[in-house]
Design a protein around this motif. Structure first.
Motif, PDB file in Angstrom:
ATOM      1  N   ILE A 212       0.867  -1.174   0.000  1.00 33.00           N
ATOM      2  CA  ILE A 212       0.000   0.000   0.000  1.00 33.00           C
ATOM      3  C   ILE A 212       0.896   1.215   0.000  1.00 33.00           C
ATOM      4  O   ILE A 212       1.753   1.371   0.876  1.00 33.00           O
ATOM      5  CB  ILE A 212      -0.912   0.026   1.239  1.00 33.00           C
ATOM      6  N   GLU A 213       0.731   2.053  -1.001  1.00 31.05           N
ATOM      7  CA  GLU A 213       1.573   3.244  -1.140  1.00 31.05           C
ATOM      8  C   GLU A 213       0.680   4.460  -1.282  1.00 31.05           C
ATOM      9  O   GLU A 213      -0.042   4.603  -2.266  1.00 31.05           O
ATOM     10  CB  GLU A 213       2.499   3.114  -2.340  1.00 31.05           C
ATOM     11  N   ARG A 214       0.739   5.326  -0.248  1.00 30.49           N
ATOM     12  CA  ARG A 214      -0.126   6.500  -0.221  1.00 30.49           C
ATOM     13  C   ARG A 214      -1.568   6.042  -0.329  1.00 30.49           C
ATOM     14  O   ARG A 214      -2.046   5.295   0.481  1.00 30.49           O
ATOM     15  CB  ARG A 214       0.282   7.487  -1.312  1.00 30.49           C
ATOM     16  N   SER A 215      -2.284   6.430  -1.336  1.00 31.46           N
ATOM     17  CA  SER A 215      -3.683   6.033  -1.448  1.00 31.46           C
ATOM     18  C   SER A 215      -3.887   5.019  -2.567  1.00 31.46           C
ATOM     19  O   SER A 215      -4.958   4.948  -3.158  1.00 31.46           O
ATOM     20  CB  SER A 215      -4.563   7.266  -1.693  1.00 31.46           C
ATOM     21  N   GLN A 216      -2.875   4.201  -2.808  1.00 36.54           N
ATOM     22  CA  GLN A 216      -2.962   3.184  -3.850  1.00 36.54           C
ATOM     23  C   GLN A 216      -2.610   1.805  -3.298  1.00 36.54           C
ATOM     24  O   GLN A 216      -1.768   1.667  -2.406  1.00 36.54           O
ATOM     25  CB  GLN A 216      -2.030   3.510  -5.020  1.00 36.54           C
ATOM     26  N   VAL A 217      -3.275   0.799  -3.853  1.00 40.19           N
ATOM     27  CA  VAL A 217      -3.006  -0.592  -3.508  1.00 40.19           C
ATOM     28  C   VAL A 217      -2.289  -1.240  -4.685  1.00 40.19           C
ATOM     29  O   VAL A 217      -2.678  -1.053  -5.842  1.00 40.19           O
ATOM     30  CB  VAL A 217      -4.329  -1.341  -3.219  1.00 40.19           C
ATOM     31  N   LEU A 218      -1.237  -1.981  -4.390  1.00 38.49           N
ATOM     32  CA  LEU A 218      -0.495  -2.693  -5.429  1.00 38.49           C
ATOM     33  C   LEU A 218      -0.838  -4.171  -5.360  1.00 38.49           C
ATOM     34  O   LEU A 218      -0.642  -4.827  -4.336  1.00 38.49           O
ATOM     35  CB  LEU A 218       1.014  -2.498  -5.238  1.00 38.49           C
ATOM     36  N   ILE A 219      -1.384  -4.704  -6.465  1.00 38.56           N
ATOM     37  CA  ILE A 219      -1.673  -6.122  -6.604  1.00 38.56           C
ATOM     38  C   ILE A 219      -1.038  -6.589  -7.910  1.00 38.56           C
ATOM     39  O   ILE A 219      -1.418  -6.136  -8.984  1.00 38.56           O
ATOM     40  CB  ILE A 219      -3.183  -6.414  -6.617  1.00 38.56           C
ATOM     41  N   PHE A 234     -11.493   0.978   4.183  1.00 40.99           N
ATOM     42  CA  PHE A 234     -10.223   0.314   3.861  1.00 40.99           C
ATOM     43  C   PHE A 234      -9.170   0.614   4.920  1.00 40.99           C
ATOM     44  O   PHE A 234      -8.452  -0.283   5.378  1.00 40.99           O
ATOM     45  CB  PHE A 234      -9.734   0.763   2.482  1.00 40.99           C
ATOM     46  N   LEU A 235      -9.071   1.864   5.358  1.00 36.63           N
ATOM     47  CA  LEU A 235      -8.094   2.229   6.374  1.00 36.63           C
ATOM     48  C   LEU A 235      -8.408   1.548   7.710  1.00 36.63           C
ATOM     49  O   LEU A 235      -7.488   1.196   8.455  1.00 36.63           O
ATOM     50  CB  LEU A 235      -8.044   3.745   6.548  1.00 36.63           C
ATOM     51  N   ALA A 236      -9.684   1.360   7.979  1.00 34.13           N
ATOM     52  CA  ALA A 236     -10.051   0.634   9.193  1.00 34.13           C
ATOM     53  C   ALA A 236      -9.567  -0.811   9.130  1.00 34.13           C
ATOM     54  O   ALA A 236      -9.065  -1.365  10.117  1.00 34.13           O
ATOM     55  CB  ALA A 236     -11.573   0.672   9.380  1.00 34.13           C
ATOM     56  N   TYR A 237      -9.701  -1.422   7.965  1.00 41.71           N
ATOM     57  CA  TYR A 237      -9.198  -2.791   7.776  1.00 41.71           C
ATOM     58  C   TYR A 237      -7.697  -2.850   7.987  1.00 41.71           C
ATOM     59  O   TYR A 237      -7.189  -3.737   8.685  1.00 41.71           O
ATOM     60  CB  TYR A 237      -9.552  -3.292   6.372  1.00 41.71           C
ATOM     61  N   ILE A 238      -6.969  -1.901   7.408  1.00 44.20           N
ATOM     62  CA  ILE A 238      -5.507  -1.867   7.549  1.00 44.20           C
ATOM     63  C   ILE A 238      -5.133  -1.665   9.011  1.00 44.20           C
ATOM     64  O   ILE A 238      -4.232  -2.324   9.547  1.00 44.20           O
ATOM     65  CB  ILE A 238      -4.895  -0.749   6.687  1.00 44.20           C
ATOM     66  N   SER A 239      -5.818  -0.755   9.677  1.00 41.31           N
ATOM     67  CA  SER A 239      -5.527  -0.487  11.081  1.00 41.31           C
ATOM     68  C   SER A 239      -5.745  -1.730  11.945  1.00 41.31           C
ATOM     69  O   SER A 239      -4.945  -2.046  12.829  1.00 41.31           O
ATOM     70  CB  SER A 239      -6.397   0.671  11.583  1.00 41.31           C
ATOM     71  N   ASN A 240      -6.835  -2.448  11.682  1.00 41.84           N
ATOM     72  CA  ASN A 240      -7.141  -3.626  12.484  1.00 41.84           C
ATOM     73  C   ASN A 240      -6.188  -4.786  12.229  1.00 41.84           C
ATOM     74  O   ASN A 240      -6.133  -5.738  13.001  1.00 41.84           O
ATOM     75  CB  ASN A 240      -8.577  -4.091  12.184  1.00 41.84           C
ATOM     76  N   ASN A 241      -5.422  -4.714  11.134  1.00 41.54           N
ATOM     77  CA  ASN A 241      -4.497  -5.795  10.785  1.00 41.54           C
ATOM     78  C   ASN A 241      -3.045  -5.340  10.786  1.00 41.54           C
ATOM     79  O   ASN A 241      -2.193  -5.977  10.156  1.00 41.54           O
ATOM     80  CB  ASN A 241      -4.867  -6.370   9.416  1.00 41.54           C
ATOM     81  N   SER A 242      -2.762  -4.237  11.482  1.00 45.09           N
ATOM     82  CA  SER A 242      -1.400  -3.720  11.572  1.00 45.09           C
ATOM     83  C   SER A 242      -0.820  -4.009  12.952  1.00 45.09           C
ATOM     84  O   SER A 242      -1.542  -4.082  13.941  1.00 45.09           O
ATOM     85  CB  SER A 242      -1.386  -2.201  11.321  1.00 45.09           C
ATOM     86  N   LEU A 243       0.487  -4.153  12.996  1.00 44.08           N
ATOM     87  CA  LEU A 243       1.166  -4.323  14.272  1.00 44.08           C
ATOM     88  C   LEU A 243       1.266  -2.978  14.964  1.00 44.08           C
ATOM     89  O   LEU A 243       1.492  -1.948  14.328  1.00 44.08           O
ATOM     90  CB  LEU A 243       2.578  -4.886  14.057  1.00 44.08           C
ATOM     91  N   ASP A 244       1.103  -2.953  16.260  1.00 42.56           N
ATOM     92  CA  ASP A 244       1.209  -1.701  17.023  1.00 42.56           C
ATOM     93  C   ASP A 244       2.643  -1.210  17.022  1.00 42.56           C
ATOM     94  O   ASP A 244       3.580  -1.992  16.988  1.00 42.56           O
ATOM     95  CB  ASP A 244       0.747  -1.921  18.463  1.00 42.56           C
TER      96      ASP A 244
END
Length: 244
Positions: A212-219, A234-244
């Motif tokens: 994930i780079e800035r506001s783009q997803v790379l697939i 989407f940001l909520a999903y990333i936040s919930n799956n990120s390491l603190d």
């Protein structure tokens, strides 16, 4: 039902700007003003002693800039930048700002940005949004070229909407499968823990995100922009799956 409130502080070294944003906050029912700060150091000290959801944060300030402060914040605290310098807009997205307000901004613009923040915190705090559908679904049959093709969901990279058609991009296949269907109807059939709509024209496989780079997803070799309409989820999903 009591409306969930978003606690916030305003940070700006210009008294007139502080007072203007304060007036906007006070007439927005879902915002709860906790503090006004004239510099970043004062704001950081307050945040370290109080749990704050949101900062309305000026960028150009003496000693410690708004951008520098934004990188010192707790993970749960989000930012809406307020500034007269539009060249900073891109920098705002590098630190996952909820939004960016260019001075002078009116209440309608302020409210639109604040509403994005409210959506973000609603998604984060509400356990109802964790409910998944179609959990056990592993494949779909789609009509393509007079055949019913079996599409294994684990092989899907992303779905791309094209008017009344969908392109299904699969692993190890250079060309997409083309089928007559709308993204909206497809979205209802997909397991929400594996797929997410991030743009009017794209539903992506969350498992196949490479970066994930800035506001783009790379697939794979495709860059897909996360549009404003879907950014909070989407940001909520990333936040919930990120390491603190």
């Amino acid at each position: 039902m009591i409306e969930q409130q978003v606690s916030c502080i305003i940070v700006d070294d210009e008294p007139m700007a502080l007072n203007l944003v304060e007036s906007y906050v006070l007439k927005t029912p879902f915002l709860k003003l906790e503090q006004k700060c004239g510099n970043a150091i004062e704001a950081l000290e307050y945040i370290n002693n109080h749990k704050i959801d949101l900062l309305f944060l000026d960028i150009q300030m003496p000693d410690v800039t708004g951008l520098q402060l934004s990188k010192m914040l707790p993970k749960h605290t989000k930012v809406i930048f307020t500034t007269a310098f539009d060249e900073y807009a891109l920098e705002g997205f590098k630190v996952d700002a909820i939004d960016y307000l260019l001075k002078p901004f009116n209440y309608a613009e302020f409210l639109a940005a604040a509403s994005k923040a409210k959506e973000w915190f609603t998604l984060i705090k509400s356990k109802d949004n964790v409910v998944e559908t179609a959990v056990g679904k592993e494949f779909l049959f789609v009509k393509s070229e007079y055949k019913q093709l079996k599409i294994k969901l684990e092989e899907v990279l992303y779905f791309e909407g094209l008017k009344d058609y969908i392109k299904i991009w699969l692993k190890d296949q250079p060309k997409p499968v083309l089928t007559l269907m709308s993204l909206k109807s497809l979205e209802e059939e997909l397991p929400l823990q594996k797929f997410m709509r991030i743009h009017r024209s794209f539903i992506i496989s969350l498992e196949n995100i490479e970066a994930i780079e800035r506001s783009q997803v790379l697939i794979k070799d495709k860059r897909i922009t996360v549009s404003d309409q879907y950014k909070a989820k989407f940001l909520a999903y990333i936040s919930n799956n990120s390491l603190d």
